[in-house]
Every structure is written in C-alpha cells, then in structure tokens.
Design a protein around this motif. Sequence first.
Motif, PDB file in Angstrom:
ATOM      1  N   ILE A 143      26.534  -1.480  15.367  1.00 40.78           N
ATOM      2  CA  ILE A 143      25.651  -1.651  15.114  1.00 40.78           C
ATOM      3  C   ILE A 143      24.106  -2.835  16.064  1.00 40.78           C
ATOM      4  O   ILE A 143      23.488  -2.935  16.466  1.00 40.78           O
ATOM      5  CB  ILE A 143      25.473  -2.454  13.823  1.00 40.78           C
TER       6      ILE A 143
ATOM      7  N   ILE B 262      20.516   1.008  18.409  1.00 47.67           N
ATOM      8  CA  ILE B 262      20.070   1.294  16.151  1.00 47.67           C
ATOM      9  C   ILE B 262      19.316   2.830  16.937  1.00 47.67           C
ATOM     10  O   ILE B 262      20.262   3.597  15.833  1.00 47.67           O
ATOM     11  CB  ILE B 262      18.962   0.397  15.929  1.00 47.67           C
TER      12      ILE B 262
ATOM     13  N   ALA C  38      25.966  -5.880  10.636  1.00 50.52           N
ATOM     14  CA  ALA C  38      24.891  -4.547   9.929  1.00 50.52           C
ATOM     15  C   ALA C  38      23.998  -5.675   9.486  1.00 50.52           C
ATOM     16  O   ALA C  38      24.527  -6.523   8.094  1.00 50.52           O
ATOM     17  CB  ALA C  38      25.443  -3.708   8.975  1.00 50.52           C
TER      18      ALA C  38
ATOM     19  N   TYR D  73      19.393  -2.804   8.651  1.00 46.21           N
ATOM     20  CA  TYR D  73      19.479  -1.861   9.749  1.00 46.21           C
ATOM     21  C   TYR D  73      20.393  -0.391   8.264  1.00 46.21           C
ATOM     22  O   TYR D  73      20.968   0.688   8.512  1.00 46.21           O
ATOM     23  CB  TYR D  73      20.875  -2.721  10.267  1.00 46.21           C
TER      24      TYR D  73
ATOM     25  N   ARG E 220      18.703   2.423   7.506  1.00 48.67           N
ATOM     26  CA  ARG E 220      18.172   2.906   8.483  1.00 48.67           C
ATOM     27  C   ARG E 220      19.674   4.170   8.582  1.00 48.67           C
ATOM     28  O   ARG E 220      19.127   4.973   8.865  1.00 48.67           O
ATOM     29  CB  ARG E 220      17.718   2.512   9.286  1.00 48.67           C
ATOM     30  N   LEU E 221      20.859   3.751   8.343  1.00 53.08           N
ATOM     31  CA  LEU E 221      21.890   4.946   8.258  1.00 53.08           C
ATOM     32  C   LEU E 221      22.755   5.859   7.604  1.00 53.08           C
ATOM     33  O   LEU E 221      22.003   5.642   6.496  1.00 53.08           O
ATOM     34  CB  LEU E 221      23.071   3.235   8.560  1.00 53.08           C
TER      35      LEU E 221
END
Length: 215
Positions: A104, A108, A135, A139, A142-143
């Motif tokens: 990450i 991204i 992380a 983030y 969003r993953l």
Amino acid sequence: MGKDEFALLRWQHPKFKSLSPNDFIPIAEANDSIIALGDWVLEKSCQKLVKLAAQHSSRNVKISVNVSAVQFRRGDFVARVKNILQSTGANPQNLCLELTESLIADDINFIIEQMASLRELGVSISLDDFGTGYASLAYLTRLPLDELKIDRAFVRDLDGSSKGALLTETIISLGRSMNLTVIAEGVETEQQFKRLQKMGCQHFQGYLFAKPAIG
C-alpha cells in the motif's frame, strides 16, 4: 463446511537444510527470480486445489497463497494468475491470494485496480499481517478485500499487554463492520483462542490447530 489450507514454502538446502521464506525470498525478489518461483508456487497450489476438490467434493476447500510485492506490482500479474487457473482447471473461488501491507506504500490506484481485476476472476484477496505496516483506515476502506489477517504479534500480546488486547479487539470489530473475514494468525494457546473468541473472532490459524505438513 469449509476447510482452508495455506501454501508454506520451504527450501531444502543441501548445506543449510530447511530454510524459511525469510531466508531466501528477499534474494529472489532482488534478482527477479521471484517471478518464476511465484508462478511455480501458484501452479502447484492450483494443482493441489484440483486434487482436494476431487477428494472432498462435498466441502468447499480453499488454499491461500502469499504473493510477493514484486510479483503483484507487475502489469502482467493478473494475466499470469488467469493463465495458471485455466491451465490447471482450478476453481478460482477456492483460491485466496495473501498480500502484505507494504504494497500500500505504492500507487494505491494501481493496487486497487489489480485487486479488483483478480476478484473479477473469482479469486479472493486477503491482507496479511494487518496492523504492522502501511495500511491506514482511509486506504483500508478503499481496498476490495475479502479477508483481514491479524498479525501474530498482536495475538502474542494477548497473554500480557492490555494495549495489545485493545488493538486486537479494535481490528476484529473493524473487519467485521466491513463484512470482512477476520483471521487471527499464530494462535498457539487455548487461552489466546478463548480470548479471541470472546472478542468476536471466528477464524483462526496456528499451531494450536495444526502444524505445517509436507504435501
């Protein structure tokens, strides 16, 4: 009823005997031999998946495979995974690719695109050793993840540090609120297991349940 297995790589060196991935993966990443090695591990894992599926037709058998950041950053990685799945005949829904938080730190948007493409194939994605790397919560939301694995360092702290227990419970709560499967790594004692259960964790990995086996 499901059954999960994890592909653990060991190098049986003629001089140094059994070497763990920490001993040779950094070297393989530095000289790019990790690409061929990673393909080999994935292919063998998919072949094993096909055999397990035939032996346990009534159960959903899944294999998890660690993926190097060097592998994942390649633009052709998704195509390589797709080709291996097709050539072996493995069911992509029974394959989980484990990624580390260090990924990450890179672009991204590219990481999200790669993950989404893999999930379109039917492969699930796990974030390994969560809580020790890069992380952030922003983030994480969003993953496109399926699993969150709690690092074994937090599990060890359950035997002593109250701060470790608080962090572990927070990670479990966070993962469940995002509808992710949360797995505690490195569970070695009955005390750790029971405490994790009380925190709401439902999936576990460690010597308390099974030790690595050759196969």
